[in-house]
Design a protein around this motif. Sequence first.
Motif, short mmCIF file in Angstrom:
data_model
loop_
_atom_site.label_atom_id
_atom_site.label_comp_id
_atom_site.label_asym_id
_atom_site.label_seq_id
_atom_site.Cartn_x
_atom_site.Cartn_y
_atom_site.Cartn_z
N MET A 1 0.87 -1.20 0.00
CA MET A 1 0.00 0.00 0.00
C MET A 1 0.90 1.24 0.00
SD MET A 1 0.41 1.10 3.33
CE MET A 1 2.06 0.56 3.72
N ASN A 2 0.28 2.41 -0.17
CA ASN A 2 1.10 3.62 -0.34
C ASN A 2 1.20 4.47 0.93
OD1 ASN A 2 -1.40 4.77 -0.17
ND2 ASN A 2 -1.47 5.54 -2.26
N GLY A 3 0.95 3.86 2.09
CA GLY A 3 0.90 4.66 3.32
C GLY A 3 2.23 5.03 3.94
N ALA B 1 -1.94 -3.03 -7.34
CA ALA B 1 -3.33 -2.58 -7.52
C ALA B 1 -3.57 -1.24 -6.83
CB ALA B 1 -4.28 -3.64 -6.97
N ASP B 2 -3.03 -1.07 -5.61
CA ASP B 2 -3.23 0.20 -4.90
C ASP B 2 -2.61 1.34 -5.71
OD1 ASP B 2 -4.28 1.69 -2.77
OD2 ASP B 2 -2.38 1.69 -1.70
N PHE B 3 -1.44 1.08 -6.30
CA PHE B 3 -0.82 2.11 -7.14
C PHE B 3 -1.69 2.41 -8.37
CE2 PHE B 3 1.83 3.25 -10.80
CZ PHE B 3 2.25 4.49 -10.35
N GLU C 1 -13.00 3.92 -6.18
CA GLU C 1 -12.53 2.55 -5.89
C GLU C 1 -12.17 2.40 -4.41
OE1 GLU C 1 -10.71 4.89 -7.54
OE2 GLU C 1 -9.39 5.08 -5.81
N HIS C 2 -11.62 3.46 -3.80
CA HIS C 2 -11.30 3.40 -2.37
C HIS C 2 -12.57 3.42 -1.51
CE1 HIS C 2 -7.06 3.64 -3.30
NE2 HIS C 2 -6.78 3.51 -2.01
N LEU C 3 -13.59 4.13 -1.98
CA LEU C 3 -14.84 4.12 -1.21
C LEU C 3 -15.42 2.71 -1.16
CD1 LEU C 3 -16.66 7.43 -2.29
CD2 LEU C 3 -15.15 6.98 -0.36
N LEU D 1 -7.02 -7.68 1.98
CA LEU D 1 -6.01 -6.62 1.99
C LEU D 1 -6.57 -5.38 1.29
CD1 LEU D 1 -2.84 -8.60 0.90
CD2 LEU D 1 -3.25 -7.59 3.14
N HIS D 2 -6.20 -4.22 1.82
CA HIS D 2 -6.65 -2.95 1.23
C HIS D 2 -6.47 -2.95 -0.29
CE1 HIS D 2 -6.95 1.41 0.69
NE2 HIS D 2 -5.81 1.35 0.04
N GLY D 3 -5.26 -3.26 -0.74
CA GLY D 3 -4.95 -3.17 -2.17
C GLY D 3 -5.70 -4.21 -3.01
N GLN E 1 -8.80 -5.30 -2.43
CA GLN E 1 -10.15 -4.74 -2.61
C GLN E 1 -10.12 -3.55 -3.55
OE1 GLN E 1 -11.80 -6.00 1.83
NE2 GLN E 1 -11.38 -3.85 1.45
N VAL E 2 -9.11 -2.70 -3.38
CA VAL E 2 -9.00 -1.50 -4.21
C VAL E 2 -8.79 -1.91 -5.69
CG1 VAL E 2 -7.44 0.42 -4.76
CG2 VAL E 2 -8.26 0.11 -2.43
N GLY E 3 -8.01 -2.96 -5.92
CA GLY E 3 -7.74 -3.39 -7.29
C GLY E 3 -8.99 -3.86 -8.00
ZN LIG Z 1 -4.98 2.86 -1.15
#
Ligand SMILES: [Zn+2]
Length: 432
Positions: free
Chosen positions: A137-139, A184-186, A264-266, A284-286, A288-290
């Motif tokens: 992820m990008n955090g 995917a997050d990227f 997509e993040h929502l 994982l966050h990414g 789901q985001v993907g």
């Molecule tokens: Zn993200």
Amino acid sequence: MTEKIPSGALLARAYAETPGLPIEVCHIGPDAAQSLADFARAKCGATCLVVSDENTREAAGAPVLETLARGGKNISEKVLGGGHVDATEELGDEVAEAGASSDFLVAVGAGTICDLAKHAGTKLNRPVLAFATAASMNGYTSGITAVKVNGLKRTTPCTPALGVFADPAVIAAAPHRMIAAGVADFLSKCSAGADWRTANFLRGEYYDENALRFYEGILDQVLESAGRVGQGDPEAAGIVLEALLLSGLSMLVAGSSAPASGGEHLISHYIDMKQALYGTSNDLHGVQVGVATIHCLRLWEKVLALNPMTIDPDALVAVQPTDEQVQTWIEADWGPVAGEVLAQWRQKSLPGDLLRAEIMRFRDHLPQIADAVRRDLLPATLVADTIRNAGGPITPDEMDAPLDEYNKALKFARYIRSRFTILDLAAELGVE
Ligand SMILES: [Zn+2]
């Protein structure tokens, strides 16, 4: 083939072009642990708390602890459990307590460990150095933490890490699903960037083209290396991490998550909020985001393919849900926190006349909007193929999250946050 750009060169360019970034150094290389210790010797005090969990300590704890000790630091440790660790406010406060007499904190881990350390560092007003163990992820480079408060995840501004360090061999050895999630997050920035640009055009929301310069050159590299990521190649893993660090910096410079977080993040947050409230599963966050990014890019394709002649603002306004309907849906979804969610929705819901004007503005400027957002968008099929090549899920049934919650999110995630995204635009235009 795109021209070969040396690893780390784009991060170096970002730093050269952006004086005063609060994260003083982002270093990716096989000497990352030594580099962290050298930086700590020059910039930080004598005592430190190293925060990890059992898995990340096993993956990368030894070189970090050894080099810090060789550098003369007095080290104490906070090692969290080996199972799933939740970033809760209580746990963050516990980390702060453990670090109260330390001059600085070192996070050895990925999203959760970094969020806990940043939460503690901000609370104690002490610097945090991050040693990344996964490109998921990008955090790492963001100025926010995602920490659960009273069971609900909140993104809260924090002091960013003072330095971020990563060894590509460590990143490549993390579970493949994690790095595929990072790819995917990227890539979600394609859809998020188009949402942000359009929110600016249609609603006059704050926008800063400057934040997008961090992406120049890195997208092609990620697309090209995704297949090697799936094979555990350290060089490819380093590229994905570099992309994610740049993505975090773009949010830092924008002062908003908007360049990397749209509809997509929502959808992903909707699933996470259900997990927090009702204990349903989430992935994982990414991941789901993907899956959600592919959905949003398809929505964008349908919206941009509309024929302006067939857009009838009066008819579209007439079929929008009423405020009472939305309130009923929100209460059914969010029970104890429905009031907060409703307040988010009401910040962006428009009365009929303004909604009609917005639809007309879209209709009358469709070619212009299409030209502008094509700078952000990638074809949904290309993004799906890339995530697949990296070894990640691309369909909702492959995620570890309930399919019915995902399907509900497609319709209802737009109500959870005041940010205007493609989920709103598509709903206004009757596109599914
Ligand atoms: Zn993200």
